[in-house]
Write an enzyme that holds these catalytic residues in place. Sequence first.
Site, PDB file in Angstrom:
ATOM      1  N   ALA A  83       6.134 -15.936 -11.751  1.00  0.00           N
ATOM      2  CA  ALA A  83       6.946 -15.099 -12.686  1.00  0.00           C
ATOM      3  C   ALA A  83       6.093 -13.955 -13.200  1.00  0.00           C
ATOM      4  CB  ALA A  83       7.402 -15.928 -13.816  1.00  0.00           C
ATOM      5  N   THR A  86       5.992  -6.455 -15.729  1.00  0.00           N
ATOM      6  CA  THR A  86       5.324  -5.079 -15.913  1.00  0.00           C
ATOM      7  C   THR A  86       5.827  -4.386 -17.100  1.00  0.00           C
ATOM      8  OG1 THR A  86       6.633  -3.749 -14.609  1.00  0.00           O
ATOM      9  CG2 THR A  86       4.492  -4.404 -13.631  1.00  0.00           C
ATOM     10  N   ASP A  88       4.576  -0.678 -18.150  1.00  0.00           N
ATOM     11  CA  ASP A  88       3.375   0.323 -18.058  1.00  0.00           C
ATOM     12  C   ASP A  88       3.642   1.211 -18.974  1.00  0.00           C
ATOM     13  OD1 ASP A  88       3.150  -1.309 -15.767  1.00  0.00           O
ATOM     14  OD2 ASP A  88       3.509   0.440 -14.412  1.00  0.00           O
ATOM     15  N   TYR A 147      -1.119  -5.384 -17.784  1.00  0.00           N
ATOM     16  CA  TYR A 147      -0.913  -6.006 -16.526  1.00  0.00           C
ATOM     17  C   TYR A 147      -2.201  -6.471 -15.643  1.00  0.00           C
ATOM     18  CZ  TYR A 147       1.462  -6.708 -11.987  1.00  0.00           C
ATOM     19  OH  TYR A 147       1.981  -7.356 -10.902  1.00  0.00           O
TER      20      TYR A 147
HETATM   21  N1  CAA Z   1      -4.857   8.246 -11.488  1.00  0.00           N
HETATM   22  C1  CAA Z   1      -5.185   9.234 -12.385  1.00  0.00           C
HETATM   23  N2  CAA Z   1      -4.448  10.155 -13.063  1.00  0.00           N
HETATM   24  C2  CAA Z   1      -3.112   9.665 -12.815  1.00  0.00           C
HETATM   25  C3  CAA Z   1      -2.748   8.659 -12.201  1.00  0.00           C
HETATM   26  C4  CAA Z   1      -3.676   7.775 -11.607  1.00  0.00           C
HETATM   27  N3  CAA Z   1      -3.460   6.619 -10.832  1.00  0.00           N
HETATM   28  N4  CAA Z   1      -1.415   8.437 -12.442  1.00  0.00           N
HETATM   29  C5  CAA Z   1      -1.175   9.450 -13.229  1.00  0.00           C
HETATM   30  N5  CAA Z   1      -1.918  10.242 -13.426  1.00  0.00           N
HETATM   31  C6  CAA Z   1      -2.064  11.437 -14.210  1.00  0.00           C
HETATM   32  C7  CAA Z   1      -0.854  12.392 -14.015  1.00  0.00           C
HETATM   33  O1  CAA Z   1      -1.247  12.843 -12.665  1.00  0.00           O
HETATM   34  C8  CAA Z   1      -0.779  13.325 -15.021  1.00  0.00           C
HETATM   35  O2  CAA Z   1      -1.628  14.364 -14.976  1.00  0.00           O
HETATM   36  P1  CAA Z   1      -1.112  15.764 -15.448  1.00  0.00           P
HETATM   37  O3  CAA Z   1      -1.069  15.631 -16.922  1.00  0.00           O
HETATM   38  O4  CAA Z   1      -2.309  16.638 -15.154  1.00  0.00           O
HETATM   39  O5  CAA Z   1       0.261  15.938 -14.756  1.00  0.00           O
HETATM   40  C9  CAA Z   1      -1.266  12.451 -16.208  1.00  0.00           C
HETATM   41  O6  CAA Z   1      -2.034  11.273 -15.512  1.00  0.00           O
HETATM   42  C10 CAA Z   1      -0.292  11.646 -16.877  1.00  0.00           C
HETATM   43  O7  CAA Z   1       0.689  10.930 -16.014  1.00  0.00           O
HETATM   44  P2  CAA Z   1       2.421  10.687 -16.307  1.00  0.00           P
HETATM   45  O8  CAA Z   1       3.000  11.800 -16.627  1.00  0.00           O
HETATM   46  O9  CAA Z   1       2.670   9.683 -15.205  1.00  0.00           O
HETATM   47  O10 CAA Z   1       1.883   9.839 -17.681  1.00  0.00           O
HETATM   48  P3  CAA Z   1       2.832   8.993 -18.621  1.00  0.00           P
HETATM   49  O11 CAA Z   1       2.366   8.720 -19.681  1.00  0.00           O
HETATM   50  O12 CAA Z   1       4.079   9.818 -18.490  1.00  0.00           O
HETATM   51  O13 CAA Z   1       3.265   7.668 -17.585  1.00  0.00           O
HETATM   52  C11 CAA Z   1       2.869   5.753 -16.475  1.00  0.00           C
HETATM   53  C12 CAA Z   1       2.306   6.870 -17.602  1.00  0.00           C
HETATM   54  C13 CAA Z   1       4.090   4.995 -16.974  1.00  0.00           C
HETATM   55  C14 CAA Z   1       1.955   4.483 -16.319  1.00  0.00           C
HETATM   56  C15 CAA Z   1       3.113   6.137 -15.044  1.00  0.00           C
HETATM   57  O14 CAA Z   1       1.702   7.005 -15.036  1.00  0.00           O
HETATM   58  C16 CAA Z   1       3.305   5.314 -14.071  1.00  0.00           C
HETATM   59  O15 CAA Z   1       4.501   4.766 -13.867  1.00  0.00           O
HETATM   60  N6  CAA Z   1       2.246   4.736 -13.195  1.00  0.00           N
HETATM   61  C17 CAA Z   1       2.412   4.088 -12.322  1.00  0.00           C
HETATM   62  C18 CAA Z   1       1.480   2.641 -12.565  1.00  0.00           C
HETATM   63  C19 CAA Z   1       1.667   1.559 -11.472  1.00  0.00           C
HETATM   64  O16 CAA Z   1       1.182   1.753 -10.509  1.00  0.00           O
HETATM   65  N7  CAA Z   1       2.438   0.643 -11.758  1.00  0.00           N
HETATM   66  C20 CAA Z   1       2.667  -0.442 -10.803  1.00  0.00           C
HETATM   67  C21 CAA Z   1       3.947  -1.147 -11.181  1.00  0.00           C
HETATM   68  S1  CAA Z   1       4.372  -2.072  -9.617  1.00  0.00           S
HETATM   69  C22 CAA Z   1       3.299  -3.569  -9.948  1.00  0.00           C
HETATM   70  O17 CAA Z   1       2.460  -3.623 -11.031  1.00  0.00           O
HETATM   71  C23 CAA Z   1       2.986  -4.710  -8.965  1.00  0.00           C
HETATM   72  C24 CAA Z   1       1.786  -4.733  -8.528  1.00  0.00           C
HETATM   73  O18 CAA Z   1       0.807  -5.720  -8.748  1.00  0.00           O
HETATM   74  C25 CAA Z   1       1.114  -3.879  -7.461  1.00  0.00           C
HETATM   75  P1  NAP Z   2      10.577  -9.256  -9.708  1.00  0.00           P
HETATM   76  O1  NAP Z   2      11.391  -8.839  -8.231  1.00  0.00           O
HETATM   77  O2  NAP Z   2      10.822  -8.485 -11.100  1.00  0.00           O
HETATM   78  O3  NAP Z   2      11.182 -10.889  -9.854  1.00  0.00           O
HETATM   79  C1  NAP Z   2      10.377 -11.332 -11.019  1.00  0.00           C
HETATM   80  C2  NAP Z   2      10.847 -12.766 -11.215  1.00  0.00           C
HETATM   81  O4  NAP Z   2      10.071 -13.367 -12.372  1.00  0.00           O
HETATM   82  C3  NAP Z   2      12.487 -13.064 -11.754  1.00  0.00           C
HETATM   83  O5  NAP Z   2      12.934 -14.070 -10.820  1.00  0.00           O
HETATM   84  C4  NAP Z   2      12.428 -13.076 -13.038  1.00  0.00           C
HETATM   85  O6  NAP Z   2      13.435 -13.899 -13.535  1.00  0.00           O
HETATM   86  C5  NAP Z   2      11.305 -13.802 -13.100  1.00  0.00           C
HETATM   87  N1  NAP Z   2      10.546 -13.825 -14.436  1.00  0.00           N
HETATM   88  C6  NAP Z   2      10.215 -12.751 -15.256  1.00  0.00           C
HETATM   89  N2  NAP Z   2       9.794 -13.032 -16.480  1.00  0.00           N
HETATM   90  C7  NAP Z   2      10.103 -14.406 -16.623  1.00  0.00           C
HETATM   91  C8  NAP Z   2       9.974 -15.338 -17.872  1.00  0.00           C
HETATM   92  N3  NAP Z   2       9.571 -14.872 -18.929  1.00  0.00           N
HETATM   93  N4  NAP Z   2      10.200 -16.672 -17.649  1.00  0.00           N
HETATM   94  C9  NAP Z   2      10.499 -17.180 -16.370  1.00  0.00           C
HETATM   95  N5  NAP Z   2      11.060 -16.297 -15.147  1.00  0.00           N
HETATM   96  C10 NAP Z   2      10.491 -14.899 -15.331  1.00  0.00           C
HETATM   97  O7  NAP Z   2       8.964  -9.309  -9.297  1.00  0.00           O
HETATM   98  P2  NAP Z   2       8.193  -9.367  -7.954  1.00  0.00           P
HETATM   99  O8  NAP Z   2       8.146  -8.127  -7.483  1.00  0.00           O
HETATM  100  O9  NAP Z   2       8.965 -10.430  -7.064  1.00  0.00           O
HETATM  101  O10 NAP Z   2       7.071  -9.984  -8.449  1.00  0.00           O
HETATM  102  C11 NAP Z   2       6.415 -11.409  -8.612  1.00  0.00           C
HETATM  103  C12 NAP Z   2       5.235 -11.734  -8.751  1.00  0.00           C
HETATM  104  O11 NAP Z   2       4.273 -11.106  -8.109  1.00  0.00           O
HETATM  105  C13 NAP Z   2       4.682 -11.151 -10.265  1.00  0.00           C
HETATM  106  O12 NAP Z   2       3.741 -12.137 -10.854  1.00  0.00           O
HETATM  107  C14 NAP Z   2       4.176 -10.003  -9.929  1.00  0.00           C
HETATM  108  O13 NAP Z   2       3.222  -9.621 -10.794  1.00  0.00           O
HETATM  109  C15 NAP Z   2       3.647 -10.315  -8.566  1.00  0.00           C
HETATM  110  N6  NAP Z   2       3.187  -8.975  -7.771  1.00  0.00           N
HETATM  111  C16 NAP Z   2       4.150  -8.192  -7.577  1.00  0.00           C
HETATM  112  C17 NAP Z   2       3.894  -7.096  -6.616  1.00  0.00           C
HETATM  113  C18 NAP Z   2       4.821  -6.109  -6.180  1.00  0.00           C
HETATM  114  O14 NAP Z   2       4.342  -5.095  -5.752  1.00  0.00           O
HETATM  115  N7  NAP Z   2       6.194  -6.398  -6.231  1.00  0.00           N
HETATM  116  C19 NAP Z   2       2.442  -6.806  -6.373  1.00  0.00           C
HETATM  117  C20 NAP Z   2       1.631  -7.818  -6.683  1.00  0.00           C
HETATM  118  C21 NAP Z   2       1.940  -8.890  -7.542  1.00  0.00           C
HETATM  119  P3  NAP Z   2      14.864 -13.145 -13.759  1.00  0.00           P
HETATM  120  O15 NAP Z   2      15.582 -13.007 -12.396  1.00  0.00           O
HETATM  121  O16 NAP Z   2      15.679 -13.920 -14.741  1.00  0.00           O
HETATM  122  O17 NAP Z   2      14.487 -11.865 -14.408  1.00  0.00           O
END
Ligand code: CAA
Ligand code: NAP
Length: 241
Positions: A83, A86, A88, A147
């Site tokens: 579980a 994010t 972010d 995260y």
């Molecule tokens: N490295 C360097 N610079 C970056 C960057 C990066 N990775 N990402 C964005 N920037 C820059 C942008 O290009 C932008 O530059 P400019 O101002 O020159 O255009 C500046 O930083 C501001 O970026 P944003 O407009 O995106 O900033 P924001 O504050 O509106 O949003 C954020 C911030 C919500 C974090 C957004 O950048 C974002 O969504 N980033 C992705 C974060 C990410 O990778 N999350 C993963 C989710 S899935 C997951 O977590 C599963 C897993 O385990 C892999």
């Molecule tokens: P997901 O699709 O968003 O599913 C998340 C699951 O976690 C759902 O079943 C959700 O339950 C449960 N959950 C969230 N908060 C909880 C809480 N407080 N108590 C009990 N259950 C909870 O996520 P996912 O992408 O499959 O990710 C699973 C795991 O892999 C996470 O730990 C994530 O950080 C990790 N991970 C994901 C990625 C990726 O790219 N997707 C990459 C690296 C690591 P509900 O359905 O009830 O919301």
Amino acid sequence: MPRVALVTGGTRGIGAAICKALKAAGYTVAANYGGNDEAAQKFKAETGINVYKWDVSSFEACAAGVKQVEADLGPIDVLVNNAGITRDAQLHRMKLEQWTAVINTNLGSLFNMCRNVIEGMRERKFGRIVNISSINGQKGQFGQVNYSASKAGEVGFTKALAQEGARVGITVNAICPGYIATDMVKAMSQEVLQKNVLPQIPIGRLGEPEEIARCVVFLASDDAGLITGSTLTANGGQYFA
Ligand code: CAA
Ligand code: NAP
């Protein structure tokens, strides 16, 4: 008797794939989830796997949940801490609630869950714990101080508990997936995904949940008895830890 496996966050995404793969490998599986009843009921209807709703960030809820699963299915042999959430934002805009929610759900849950199964595993001299960490805990990620810290913490937790479990038949390992095609990745900015993330993945695609599930089945198996305290990186070549 088939072994019993409990997967937190087991009703969607990576967790759902892990549950299905463990069931196919012969385990009796329980899937925990946090709040999405509709997804959980759909998953249960499709798979026949028991679903259990509780919040993994609450110690008391985990204690009650573990007790219920064990009453229904028997002692838990395999625990998959999957579980996670994010929230972010760049640090200068991050609210305290975004920090605490992610730390308590992703990292606090490891204490809450492991503490409630570890004594039974020690008594039975067998246990498999697999923690789903992330590439972003290994390399850090812009917009994810909460995260990345939680996921790096999971790796430290894994290495410490592995040392405690080794002499009583308990292995503890972490998997660090790269970007996997689930709701979590769908929720992030698709512009950032296309522009910043996908070009950095050498295999040129997101991972599939089933690819992580196969890693879990291996680490849970008797064949993996030598492996403990390890971090299995599965990210299409994006980062070598
Ligand atoms: N490295 C360097 N610079 C970056 C960057 C990066 N990775 N990402 C964005 N920037 C820059 C942008 O290009 C932008 O530059 P400019 O101002 O020159 O255009 C500046 O930083 C501001 O970026 P944003 O407009 O995106 O900033 P924001 O504050 O509106 O949003 C954020 C911030 C919500 C974090 C957004 O950048 C974002 O969504 N980033 C992705 C974060 C990410 O990778 N999350 C993963 C989710 S899935 C997951 O977590 C599963 C897993 O385990 C892999
Ligand atoms: P997901 O699709 O968003 O599913 C998340 C699951 O976690 C759902 O079943 C959700 O339950 C449960 N959950 C969230 N908060 C909880 C809480 N407080 N108590 C009990 N259950 C909870 O996520 P996912 O992408 O499959 O990710 C699973 C795991 O892999 C996470 O730990 C994530 O950080 C990790 N991970 C994901 C990625 C990726 O790219 N997707 C990459 C690296 C690591 P509900 O359905 O009830 O919301």
